[in-house]
Design an enzyme around this catalytic site. Structure first.
Site, PDB file in Angstrom:
ATOM      1  N   TYR A 155      -6.624   6.501   6.995  1.00  0.00           N
ATOM      2  CA  TYR A 155      -7.932   5.838   6.960  1.00  0.00           C
ATOM      3  C   TYR A 155      -8.595   5.726   8.328  1.00  0.00           C
ATOM      4  CZ  TYR A 155      -7.496   4.673   2.053  1.00  0.00           C
ATOM      5  OH  TYR A 155      -7.409   4.761   0.681  1.00  0.00           O
ATOM      6  N   CYS A 206       0.864  -1.183   0.000  1.00  0.00           N
ATOM      7  CA  CYS A 206       0.000   0.000   0.000  1.00  0.00           C
ATOM      8  C   CYS A 206       0.896   1.227   0.000  1.00  0.00           C
ATOM      9  CB  CYS A 206      -0.858   0.001   1.254  1.00  0.00           C
ATOM     10  SG  CYS A 206      -1.813   1.509   1.457  1.00  0.00           S
TER      11      CYS A 206
HETATM   12  P1  NAD Z   1      -8.696   0.375 -12.832  1.00  0.00           P
HETATM   13  O1  NAD Z   1     -10.151   0.573 -12.690  1.00  0.00           O
HETATM   14  O2  NAD Z   1      -7.953   1.209 -13.777  1.00  0.00           O
HETATM   15  O3  NAD Z   1      -8.448  -1.168 -13.154  1.00  0.00           O
HETATM   16  C1  NAD Z   1      -7.205  -1.619 -13.608  1.00  0.00           C
HETATM   17  C2  NAD Z   1      -7.410  -2.627 -14.703  1.00  0.00           C
HETATM   18  O4  NAD Z   1      -7.889  -3.871 -14.182  1.00  0.00           O
HETATM   19  C3  NAD Z   1      -8.439  -2.192 -15.756  1.00  0.00           C
HETATM   20  O5  NAD Z   1      -7.802  -1.967 -16.989  1.00  0.00           O
HETATM   21  C4  NAD Z   1      -9.415  -3.346 -15.780  1.00  0.00           C
HETATM   22  O6  NAD Z   1      -9.899  -3.638 -17.065  1.00  0.00           O
HETATM   23  C5  NAD Z   1      -8.588  -4.483 -15.219  1.00  0.00           C
HETATM   24  N1  NAD Z   1      -9.324  -5.666 -14.735  1.00  0.00           N
HETATM   25  C6  NAD Z   1     -10.545  -5.740 -14.202  1.00  0.00           C
HETATM   26  N2  NAD Z   1     -10.846  -7.017 -13.905  1.00  0.00           N
HETATM   27  C7  NAD Z   1      -9.778  -7.765 -14.268  1.00  0.00           C
HETATM   28  C8  NAD Z   1      -9.469  -9.150 -14.211  1.00  0.00           C
HETATM   29  N3  NAD Z   1     -10.343 -10.034 -13.750  1.00  0.00           N
HETATM   30  N4  NAD Z   1      -8.270  -9.560 -14.684  1.00  0.00           N
HETATM   31  C9  NAD Z   1      -7.382  -8.676 -15.189  1.00  0.00           C
HETATM   32  N5  NAD Z   1      -7.610  -7.361 -15.256  1.00  0.00           N
HETATM   33  C10 NAD Z   1      -8.796  -6.912 -14.804  1.00  0.00           C
HETATM   34  O7  NAD Z   1      -8.079   0.421 -11.368  1.00  0.00           O
HETATM   35  P2  NAD Z   1      -6.998   1.336 -10.679  1.00  0.00           P
HETATM   36  O8  NAD Z   1      -7.651   2.547 -10.200  1.00  0.00           O
HETATM   37  O9  NAD Z   1      -5.791   1.434 -11.498  1.00  0.00           O
HETATM   38  O10 NAD Z   1      -6.700   0.414  -9.426  1.00  0.00           O
HETATM   39  C11 NAD Z   1      -6.347  -0.927  -9.613  1.00  0.00           C
HETATM   40  C12 NAD Z   1      -6.400  -1.689  -8.318  1.00  0.00           C
HETATM   41  O11 NAD Z   1      -5.342  -1.302  -7.475  1.00  0.00           O
HETATM   42  C13 NAD Z   1      -7.679  -1.480  -7.519  1.00  0.00           C
HETATM   43  O12 NAD Z   1      -8.050  -2.684  -6.899  1.00  0.00           O
HETATM   44  C14 NAD Z   1      -7.280  -0.441  -6.521  1.00  0.00           C
HETATM   45  O13 NAD Z   1      -8.075  -0.461  -5.379  1.00  0.00           O
HETATM   46  C15 NAD Z   1      -5.869  -0.876  -6.231  1.00  0.00           C
HETATM   47  N6  NAD Z   1      -4.974   0.144  -5.680  1.00  0.00           N
HETATM   48  C16 NAD Z   1      -4.324  -0.194  -4.553  1.00  0.00           C
HETATM   49  C17 NAD Z   1      -3.442   0.668  -3.964  1.00  0.00           C
HETATM   50  C18 NAD Z   1      -2.797   0.273  -2.681  1.00  0.00           C
HETATM   51  O14 NAD Z   1      -2.378   1.127  -1.941  1.00  0.00           O
HETATM   52  N7  NAD Z   1      -2.717  -1.012  -2.380  1.00  0.00           N
HETATM   53  C19 NAD Z   1      -3.207   1.906  -4.552  1.00  0.00           C
HETATM   54  C20 NAD Z   1      -3.871   2.222  -5.732  1.00  0.00           C
HETATM   55  C21 NAD Z   1      -4.744   1.327  -6.279  1.00  0.00           C
HETATM   56  C1  G6P Z   2      -4.983   5.295  -1.432  1.00  0.00           C
HETATM   57  C2  G6P Z   2      -4.787   3.873  -1.065  1.00  0.00           C
HETATM   58  C3  G6P Z   2      -5.227   2.960  -2.050  1.00  0.00           C
HETATM   59  C4  G6P Z   2      -6.496   3.432  -2.677  1.00  0.00           C
HETATM   60  C5  G6P Z   2      -6.265   4.729  -3.358  1.00  0.00           C
HETATM   61  C6  G6P Z   2      -7.492   5.353  -3.899  1.00  0.00           C
HETATM   62  O1  G6P Z   2      -4.020   6.047  -1.046  1.00  0.00           O
HETATM   63  O2  G6P Z   2      -3.622   3.506  -0.448  1.00  0.00           O
HETATM   64  O3  G6P Z   2      -5.324   1.694  -1.503  1.00  0.00           O
HETATM   65  O4  G6P Z   2      -6.906   2.530  -3.627  1.00  0.00           O
HETATM   66  O5  G6P Z   2      -5.485   5.591  -2.686  1.00  0.00           O
HETATM   67  O6  G6P Z   2      -7.103   6.286  -4.857  1.00  0.00           O
HETATM   68  P1  G6P Z   2      -8.125   6.835  -5.944  1.00  0.00           P
HETATM   69  O7  G6P Z   2      -7.379   7.863  -6.684  1.00  0.00           O
HETATM   70  O8  G6P Z   2      -8.497   5.635  -6.767  1.00  0.00           O
HETATM   71  O9  G6P Z   2      -9.284   7.346  -5.183  1.00  0.00           O
HETATM   72 MN    MN Z   3      -3.756   1.374   0.074  1.00  0.00          MN
END
Ligand code: NAD
Ligand code: G6P
Ligand code: MN
Length: 433
Positions: free
Chosen positions: A253, A169
């Site tokens: 959070y 994260c």
């Molecule tokens: P996004 O909506 O752009 O999705 C990324 C891609 O995943 C899309 O192109 C979508 O088509 C694809 N996808 C959907 N279902 C799929 C599957 N079954 N197999 C393969 N690909 C698939 O999302 P985003 O805003 O880039 O975020 C991506 C993920 O990362 C989310 O789950 C988000 O919560 C997470 N995220 C986590 C952190 C963290 O701190 N851990 C930070 C940012 C985002």
């Molecule tokens: C955070 C978190 C992520 C979360 C994201 C949301 O900082 O660590 O886990 O998914 O930002 O960002 P967004 O731009 O999608 O609201």
């Molecule tokens: Mn996170």
């Protein structure tokens, strides 16, 4: 030579991931990068893939960049697999926010009823990926970002029985990037220790003489804005008296729990005004993809900083480089507790300070928590276990238990109705229910 795979390659964060690899080109002998998506993401994937190719080329590297909808082809003999997918896309996130909101409850990507349903949609997919990895790349490392990151990492270990996984994260990364300057220090002069679970951890900080500086940082951030806060979280101040008692820095959070009333009213106001966070993200994404389509652009644009997850891919690349080179870097990761927090079982996932090296993450001891934080953490961690089991089994009673346990969902008939409505609204992505 390494084969790197990213599932959810169409994500707007992909340029940051590529930038992270390029920064570490001396540490990572990459041969191939495979970006995987699904038909719904094909258009985005084509754009991020072309952008990734330009970035690699302008860095003077000969890495192959492949885009594919064929997950098996990508996973075959992979060395590192990172996951950043969103089951149901942003439309599902709008529902996670709006439906609880219509009941007067807080709905958020990883918190409240929205977070529970994001887990319900995602767990079946991640377990399927783990099943593929066992066949196609049994020695690979899985670096998970997919939210709710802690619960997904727990599902991978407990239900997928896959232990070569690290959950990440950007929240701890941002705290460590921004806090040291508030007390006139650099990160390398400080010792950080984090403990808790993903999006629900606290930390303490010491300087290079061994003096604890946690309260100094709290006092500084109290007088200004909360420095490490991701863009997606509204900055309601924590109660000063609470922090003085706690003597730890809560993550961003925690506001949803410590100032629930204020966070709820703010989010309901936003819904009617600029839209939910998912709707705001749709707009930001639209702008980002317009930039990515410019064939002259060959570096990560600064607008990516508008996303809450900014810097997260940097953590992914650092974890990968640390494993590959046995760097034993201090990182905050979701991994098996193994005694780091004695108030929680050893064999479940927590998010803590760890050394990351060739054997994965080795958590550092944090020690017991005070009763207030211990109580919260035990409730929240056990709720995660209930959510994961419900997500795997599709047991309605367990889903209801998770709703009743969740501090952001009051218990009663209204909440059971909310559960039922969300089950219907998400039907397409819930084969288990
Ligand atoms: P996004 O909506 O752009 O999705 C990324 C891609 O995943 C899309 O192109 C979508 O088509 C694809 N996808 C959907 N279902 C799929 C599957 N079954 N197999 C393969 N690909 C698939 O999302 P985003 O805003 O880039 O975020 C991506 C993920 O990362 C989310 O789950 C988000 O919560 C997470 N995220 C986590 C952190 C963290 O701190 N851990 C930070 C940012 C985002
Ligand atoms: C955070 C978190 C992520 C979360 C994201 C949301 O900082 O660590 O886990 O998914 O930002 O960002 P967004 O731009 O999608 O609201
Ligand atoms: Mn996170």
């Amino acid at each position: 030579a390494l084969k790197m795979v990213t599932i959810g390659g169409g994500s707007s964060y992909t340029p940051e991931l590529i930038e992270g690899y390029i920064k570490r080109k001396k540490q990572l002998p990459i041969k191939e990068i495979w970006l995987v998506d699904i038909p719904d993401g094909e258009k985005k994937l084509a754009i991020t893939g072309a952008m990734a190719k330009r970035m690699v080329k302008s860095a003077g590297l000969d890495w192959e960049v492949h885009t594919t909808l064929n997950r098996s082809a990508a996973l075959k003999n992979a060395d590192f697999v990172s996951t950043q997918f969103r089951v149901g896309l942003l439309e599902a996130r709008v529902k996670d926010e709006r439906i609880p909101g219509s009941y007067g409850f807080l709905g958020q990507e990883t918190n409240g009823a929205g977070g529970i349903f994001k887990a319900f949609r995602t767990v079946p997919v991640i377990l399927d990926i783990v099943k593929d990895m066992k066949k196609l790349c049994p020695n690979a490392w899985l670096i998970n970002f997919t939210n709710p990151s802690g619960m997904i990492t727990e599902a991978i270990r407990t239900w997928g029985k896959w232990d070569r996984v690290i959950g990440l994260c950007n929240v701890p990364v941002m705290a460590m990037m921004n806090e040291p300057a508030t007390i006139g220090k650099r990160l390398d002069e400080l010792t950080y220790k984090f403990a808790g679970i993903d999006h629900f951890h606290w930390h303490r900080v010491w300087d290079n003489t061994g003096r604890e500086v946690t309260m100094d940082i709290i006092n500084k951030i109290y007088d200004g804005s909360d420095v490490g806060l991701p863009k997606n979280i509204f900055d309601v101040k924590f109660f000063r008296e609470q922090l003085q008692q706690m003597k730890m820095i809560p993550c961003g959070y925690h506001r949803y729990y410590y100032r629930e009333q204020e966070m709820l009213s703010h989010s309901l106001e936003e819904f009617n005004d600029i839209g939910t966070r998912a709707q705001q993200v749709m707009q930001i994404e639209h702008e980002l993809f317009a930039l990515y389509q410019d064939t002259n652009l060959d570096h990560k644009p600064k607008q990516l900083a508008e996303r809450g997850g900014a810097h997260y891919s940097d953590a992914a690349c650092e974890a990968i480089a640390s494993i590959y080179n046995d760097k034993r870097t201090h990182m905050v990761v979701s991994t098996m507790n193994n005694g780091s927090i004695p108030d929680l079982p050893d064999d479940h996932v927590v998010e803590v300070s760890a050394r990351v090296g060739a054997t994965g993450a080795i958590p550092l001891a944090f020690g017991p928590l005070q009763p207030a934080e211990r109580g919260w953490l035990q409730l929240m961690k056990n709720m995660e276990l209930v959510i994961d089991e419900a997500a795997v089994t599709g047991d309605y009673g367990l889903a209801l238990q998770a709703f009743i346990m969740n501090p952001l969902i009051p218990s009663g008939q209204k909440s059971k109705n909310l559960l039922d409505e969300m089950l219907v609204a998400n039907k397409r992505y819930l084969p288990q229910f």
